[in-house]
Design a protein around this motif. Structure first.
Motif, PDB file in Angstrom:
ATOM      1  N   LYS A 886       0.832  -1.200   0.000  1.00  0.00           N
ATOM      2  CA  LYS A 886       0.000   0.000   0.000  1.00  0.00           C
ATOM      3  C   LYS A 886       0.862   1.244   0.000  1.00  0.00           C
ATOM      4  O   LYS A 886       0.494   2.263  -0.580  1.00  0.00           O
ATOM      5  CB  LYS A 886      -0.910  -0.007   1.227  1.00  0.00           C
ATOM      6  N   VAL A 887       2.009   1.157   0.653  1.00  0.00           N
ATOM      7  CA  VAL A 887       2.904   2.316   0.660  1.00  0.00           C
ATOM      8  C   VAL A 887       3.331   2.668  -0.748  1.00  0.00           C
ATOM      9  O   VAL A 887       3.276   3.833  -1.167  1.00  0.00           O
ATOM     10  CB  VAL A 887       4.127   2.046   1.558  1.00  0.00           C
ATOM     11  N   GLU A 888       3.766   1.675  -1.516  1.00  0.00           N
ATOM     12  CA  GLU A 888       4.168   1.934  -2.890  1.00  0.00           C
ATOM     13  C   GLU A 888       3.001   2.470  -3.712  1.00  0.00           C
ATOM     14  O   GLU A 888       3.168   3.359  -4.543  1.00  0.00           O
ATOM     15  CB  GLU A 888       4.716   0.657  -3.531  1.00  0.00           C
ATOM     16  N   SER A 889       1.814   1.941  -3.485  1.00  0.00           N
ATOM     17  CA  SER A 889       0.642   2.407  -4.224  1.00  0.00           C
ATOM     18  C   SER A 889       0.323   3.854  -3.889  1.00  0.00           C
ATOM     19  O   SER A 889       0.018   4.661  -4.770  1.00  0.00           O
ATOM     20  CB  SER A 889      -0.557   1.512  -3.898  1.00  0.00           C
ATOM     21  N   ILE A 890       0.412   4.196  -2.623  1.00  0.00           N
ATOM     22  CA  ILE A 890       0.148   5.581  -2.215  1.00  0.00           C
ATOM     23  C   ILE A 890       1.168   6.522  -2.831  1.00  0.00           C
ATOM     24  O   ILE A 890       0.830   7.619  -3.314  1.00  0.00           O
ATOM     25  CB  ILE A 890       0.163   5.684  -0.677  1.00  0.00           C
ATOM     26  N   LEU A 891       2.429   6.124  -2.837  1.00  0.00           N
ATOM     27  CA  LEU A 891       3.465   6.991  -3.396  1.00  0.00           C
ATOM     28  C   LEU A 891       3.304   7.150  -4.902  1.00  0.00           C
ATOM     29  O   LEU A 891       3.482   8.250  -5.442  1.00  0.00           O
ATOM     30  CB  LEU A 891       4.844   6.428  -3.069  1.00  0.00           C
ATOM     31  N   GLN A 892       2.970   6.087  -5.600  1.00  0.00           N
ATOM     32  CA  GLN A 892       2.807   6.169  -7.047  1.00  0.00           C
ATOM     33  C   GLN A 892       1.615   7.041  -7.424  1.00  0.00           C
ATOM     34  O   GLN A 892       1.662   7.785  -8.405  1.00  0.00           O
ATOM     35  CB  GLN A 892       2.654   4.778  -7.653  1.00  0.00           C
ATOM     36  N   ASP A 893       0.530   6.948  -6.654  1.00  0.00           N
ATOM     37  CA  ASP A 893      -0.650   7.743  -6.957  1.00  0.00           C
ATOM     38  C   ASP A 893      -0.512   9.190  -6.476  1.00  0.00           C
ATOM     39  O   ASP A 893      -1.057  10.107  -7.090  1.00  0.00           O
ATOM     40  CB  ASP A 893      -1.892   7.121  -6.313  1.00  0.00           C
ATOM     41  N   GLY A 894       0.205   9.387  -5.384  1.00  0.00           N
ATOM     42  CA  GLY A 894       0.261  10.715  -4.789  1.00  0.00           C
ATOM     43  C   GLY A 894       1.419  11.570  -5.237  1.00  0.00           C
ATOM     44  O   GLY A 894       1.359  12.800  -5.148  1.00  0.00           O
ATOM     45  N   ILE A 895       2.510  10.955  -5.725  1.00  0.00           N
ATOM     46  CA  ILE A 895       3.699  11.709  -6.137  1.00  0.00           C
ATOM     47  C   ILE A 895       3.933  11.455  -7.610  1.00  0.00           C
ATOM     48  O   ILE A 895       4.346  10.357  -8.002  1.00  0.00           O
ATOM     49  CB  ILE A 895       4.927  11.306  -5.303  1.00  0.00           C
ATOM     50  N   TYR A 896       3.659  12.445  -8.420  1.00  0.00           N
ATOM     51  CA  TYR A 896       3.772  12.308  -9.866  1.00  0.00           C
ATOM     52  C   TYR A 896       5.213  11.946 -10.245  1.00  0.00           C
ATOM     53  O   TYR A 896       6.162  12.607  -9.836  1.00  0.00           O
ATOM     54  CB  TYR A 896       3.360  13.619 -10.541  1.00  0.00           C
ATOM     55  N   GLY A 897       5.365  10.882 -11.029  1.00  0.00           N
ATOM     56  CA  GLY A 897       6.680  10.477 -11.506  1.00  0.00           C
ATOM     57  C   GLY A 897       7.392   9.475 -10.630  1.00  0.00           C
ATOM     58  O   GLY A 897       8.465   8.984 -11.016  1.00  0.00           O
ATOM     59  N   TYR A 898       6.839   9.128  -9.461  1.00  0.00           N
ATOM     60  CA  TYR A 898       7.515   8.183  -8.584  1.00  0.00           C
ATOM     61  C   TYR A 898       7.388   6.769  -9.132  1.00  0.00           C
ATOM     62  O   TYR A 898       6.312   6.332  -9.525  1.00  0.00           O
ATOM     63  CB  TYR A 898       6.937   8.234  -7.172  1.00  0.00           C
ATOM     64  N   GLU A 899       8.494   6.046  -9.164  1.00  0.00           N
ATOM     65  CA  GLU A 899       8.515   4.653  -9.546  1.00  0.00           C
ATOM     66  C   GLU A 899       9.352   3.884  -8.532  1.00  0.00           C
ATOM     67  O   GLU A 899      10.446   4.322  -8.171  1.00  0.00           O
ATOM     68  CB  GLU A 899       9.110   4.446 -10.942  1.00  0.00           C
ATOM     69  N   PRO A 900       8.849   2.734  -8.053  1.00  0.00           N
ATOM     70  CA  PRO A 900       9.641   1.944  -7.095  1.00  0.00           C
ATOM     71  C   PRO A 900      10.954   1.512  -7.717  1.00  0.00           C
ATOM     72  O   PRO A 900      11.023   1.172  -8.903  1.00  0.00           O
ATOM     73  CB  PRO A 900       8.740   0.741  -6.801  1.00  0.00           C
TER      74      PRO A 900
END
Length: 904
Positions: A886-900
């Motif tokens: 869920k952390v990765e999902s939140i970061l991908q949806d909330g921070i434009y351009g973030y990729e794990p």
């Protein structure tokens, strides 16, 4: 008494041993396997005889013997010229770990995130270094060599042995040329590509890959997996390790490790099996398992994935433990038991199947007898309590399928259904974008493509997941049949679009509180859902003439709509209405460029564009509205022939669009550093086709003062009767390799108002350093809502500011943040703050999040909406397992351009 030839040879080696240097040792070992005493296939052969002389020394001489010599076994002969100094097996200093400052630029690029170095395998720069050991000669070097008996040699002092890509080093060794077994003692090092094994002693079969090493250490260079063992064996490419440790941490780090009584590692499959395992963090045991199976690289393997752990206001502790099952190379499953403190236990299942032609994912979730959640923020006296699902079963079903990959045919399924409208908000802990969903698509389609035609069939409906009384279910398409053709003959292009759709609705007999237009009901209309069939035909011909300096594309299209309705549209009598409209378009533009005078090495372009459309007006007030809406006006809308999207309207117009684009392009690279566009539509006549049944042509032509209408009708009428559109502009600027600025604007000169504006400044480099700052404004028609038996206008304008960042502040630490603010209603939409720590072998993320909870029954902007709060935690041990989070999902949806970042 005669002495056997083998004794003579052994004696000769002893006599010569002290005279040989390291190179001589190599030659001596070669003589052991290559020097004949007698030629084979002869009637006689010579044999040495030695007798004791009078002074006690040996007196030896050759004697001719009858018969044939005894055949000797043949082995690969060493090929070492006299000037060769022998192999050079590099010493494994600190398990081949190289600090960052000593890495090359290329090696530094490949270095894993959070690391301060890398495992670098030494180069093999000797002859035959790339050959398979079975096909390569053996090369041996040592400080001294002695032969104890035939074909057995003992080597002492910095022993180095190579055979193709296989390398061995030790303090001493005993080599048996008959059995091809080498026993090594002291500081043993065994190398093969991607593998290093060290130990106190070892036994190695040089003809196979089998070996056994005592008090071993091992390293797989590519994955960074290392460990220790009391004994390590390799049999048929599989490592069997007793009393093993396993970790991906750099040398000297005790961040985490697995300790196991038995560990099997198969590099070919990338899978490890361990028994009686405990996970230690800083030498402290935190977890025990009797058996686990896990991947040593990024390949799939059954086992436990990383759990997710969240704490929120409504659900309390939310813990989910994924269990991954690698059932076959092309399908797998993930079963996730989940415990939600305030709701109870639930389960989630995902099945995946992939083949050369298809890709399918089937997933579902089930929560039995929901405890209702923690509703302390809700008023128990409220009539509507959308959060209380106490005692109810809640579930989700999802199927995603894509078939015909790489083929002319294609099948697609996108089906999602949930038990209730609040499922995602209550159970998914998803981001704002997911919470804002109002419809779930349920689609099944199949198509076939030829060189000129595309034939398709599709069925589609939607599940409404909102309790807003102003929203209703959408129409079902059961089915839609399509046949789309495209032919090109020289510069002429023919487009043939054929579409037949059957529309249905679950509530076709219900009386509505009013006529729905967009998202708003009209208080003076009553109606029912209209159902039936629609046939749409669009046949067009384009002359596509292009040159290096421009293009000219005139086209003509004949558009036809016909219906077979179950009942006529409200206020109409025809249940089979139809309309046919001709459309003419001229699209032309120029490409001009020049070298810039102020900036050397750049080219500036000027690209004017003229777009003319003539579409005859035809009365369409008796046509239903199944799937049509008016398109959002943007710069690209200047160059479209119709203002409607969907199949139920053909927009009338007589217009001229003018646009200009200018670019700044770097000549050496072709990179576009700047792009600016601006344009406007000029209407040569009024337009009368709309989705509002009240705004007929006769009504608009007789309209004296638009201010007599309500605001929604007034804005639609004013837009249809105006002489020009708002100015539309776009701007993009590349400030550096990683920094971009973008903006688009709609400015209404008539009202001197900004209809819409978006601006963003974004930074994103290869190190995942991200900075986003954006602003958006959208002036929207107000909503009309029935509150207290009175319709009032509700402001629907959107004005928001958004800041987000993922900021590495050191090699291992990164800050995470997002702040999304609603300027229209002066409230926070989402606040996100946290940090991430990442080293070579583990990563931890912790996020505190506060977001605006949706409540469909709150209509007025000044009413208070509740905020939800949650803490999300994730930890990953690299090389042990991997999972989404869920952390990765939140970061991908909330921070434009973030990729794990990859763990490997």
């Amino acid at each position: 008494m005669p002495i056997k030839t083998s004794h003579i040879r052994t004696r000769l080696y002893h006599a010569l041993r002290s005279q040989y240097s390291r190179t001589s040792g190599l030659l001596l070992f070669g003589l052991l396997v290559s020097v004949p005493v007698a030629a084979e296939n002869q009637d006689s052969y010579s044999q040495w005889e030695c007798r004791a002389a009078a002074d006690g020394s040996w007196a030896c001489g050759e004697r001719q013997m009858s018969g044939r010599a005894f055949p000797r076994p043949k082995h690969p002969e060493p090929v070492i010229p006299p000037e060769d100094s022998g192999p050079d097996v590099r010493v494994a200093n600190n398990l081949d770990w190289v600090e960052e400052k000593a890495l090359t630029d290329e090696e530094r690029e490949k270095m894993a995130t959070g690391c301060c170095g890398a495992y670098i395998e030494p180069k093999r720069d000797y002859e035959d270094a790339e050959m398979d050991p079975a096909d390569a000669p053996m090369r041996v070097a040592s400080a001294s060599t002695e032969v104890e008996q035939e074909n057995i040699a003992r080597l002492r002092g910095d022993v180095q042995l190579t055979q193709g890509y296989r390398q061995v080093r030790s303090d001493s060794a005993t080599a048996d040329q008959n059995t091809r077994i080498v026993n090594l003692e002291g500081n043993v090092q065994f190398r093969e590509p991607g593998l290093l094994v060290t130990g106190d002693s070892a036994q190695i079969n040089m003809d196979s890959k089998d070996m056994q090493i005592e008090q071993a250490g091992y390293l797989f260079h590519e994955s960074g997996v290392r460990g220790t063992a009391t004994q390590a064996k390799r049999v048929d490419d599989v490592f069997y390790i007793d009393n093993a440790t396993y970790t991906t941490c750099e040398p000297g780090s005790k961040a985490w490790r697995l300790v196991s009584s038995k560990l099997n590692i198969n590099p070919e499959t990338g899978i490890a099996n361990a028994r009686h395992v405990r996970l230690e963090v800083q030498d402290i045991p935190i977890l025990y398992a009797p058996w686990i199976r896990f991947p040593i690289d990024d390949r799939r393997a059954s086992g436990l994935l990383f759990p997710s752990f969240d704490i929120g206001d409504e659900n309390g502790i939310d813990y989910a433990q994924p269990i991954y099952l690698n059932l076959a190379p092309n399908y797998d499953a993930t079963i996730t038991p989940r415990y939600i403190q305030e709701r109870g236990p639930m389960a989630e299942v995902e099945l995946r199947h992939m083949s050369k032609l298809t890709n399918t994912i089937l997933s579902g979730a089930f929560l039995s007898d929901d405890d209702g959640g923690d509703d302390r923020d809700d008023d128990p006296t409220e009539v509507f309590n959308t959060r209380d699902f106490q005692g109810e079963d809640r579930w989700l079903v999802n199927l995603n399928h894509l078939g015909g990959i790489g083929k002319r045919w294609e099948t697609r399924v996108d089906y999602t259904k949930v038990s209730d409208s609040e499922y995602f908000r209550d159970l998914d802990n998803a981001t704002l974008e997911v919470n804002s969903q109002t419809y779930l698509r349920q689609l099944v389609s199949a198509s076939y493509r030829t060189d000129h035609w595309l034939f398709g069939i599709k069925g589609q409906e939607f599940q409404t997941i909102t309790d807003d009384p102003n929203r209703i279910d959408q129409y079902q398409m059961l089915p839609r049949l399509e046949a789309r053709g495209n032919y090109r003959l020289g510069d002429f292009v023919f487009n043939l679009q054929n579409q037949f759709t059957a529309f249905d609705h679950d509530d076709d007999n219900d009386i509505l509180p009013g006529y729905l237009q967009g998202e708003t009901f009209f208080e003076d209309e009553k109606g029912t859902f209209v159902t039936g069939d629609r046939l749409r035909l669009d046949y067009g011909l384009t002359w596509d003439k292009q040159w290096a300096w421009g293009y000219f594309r005139p086209s003509v299209t004949l558009k036809h709509l016909s219906y077979n309705l179950d009942n006529p549209v409200l206020g109409q009598t025809d249940d089979s209405p139809s309309v046919t409209v001709p459309v003419g378009v001229i699209d032309t533009g120029l490409f001009m460029e020049r070298d810039t005078t102020m900036l050397t090495g750049f080219t500036q372009t000027f690209e004017p564009r003229l777009y003319m459309v003539h579409t005859k007006y035809e009365d369409q007030s008796d046509l239903p509205d199944f799937d049509t809406s008016q398109m959002t006006f943007t710069y690209n809308q200047l160059f479209r022939e119709d203002r409607f999207i969907g199949g139920d309207r053909i927009g009338d117009t007589e217009q001229v669009s003018l646009g200009l684009t200018s670019r700044l392009v770097e000549q050496s690279t072709g990179i576009e550093w700047l792009r600016a566009s601006i344009g406007q539509i000029f209407y040569l006549s009024d337009r009368y086709v709309s989705l509002n049944p009240n705004l007929s042509k006769s009504f608009l032509k007789g309209l004296d003062d638009p201010d007599d209408l309500n605001r929604l009708q007034r804005d639609i009428a004013a837009d249809l009767l105006r002489d020009d559109s708002a100015y539309a502009a776009e701007f993009a600027l590349r400030l550096s390799e990683h920094l971009r600025f973008q903006a688009d604007v709609l400015y209404d000169e008539d009202d001197s108002e900004l209809d819409r504006g978006n601006a963003s400044l974004r930074y994103n480099d290869r190190n995942n350093k991200i900075f986003n700052l954006s602003y958006r404004y959208n002036r929207r028609v107000p909503r009309l809502s029935d509150i207290g038996n009175q319709f009032i206008e509700i402001d629907s304008d959107i004005e928001q500011a958004d800041f987000s960042t993922f900021l590495p502040i050191s090699r291992s630490w990164s800050l995470i943040g997002r702040y999304n603010y609603d300027l229209t209603n002066s409230r926070d939409l989402e606040t996100l703050f946290g940090f991430q720590y990442e080293s070579c072998c583990w990563k931890m993320s912790i996020i505190s999040r506060r977001w605006l909870d949706r409540n469909d029954y709150i209509l007025l902007p000044d009413e208070d909406l509740e905020h939800d709060n949650g803490v999300f935690f994730q930890i990953q041990f690299k090389g042990l397992a991997g999972s989404g989070s869920k952390v990765e999902s939140i970061l991908q949806d909330g921070i434009y351009g973030y990729e794990p970042q990859s763990n490997y």
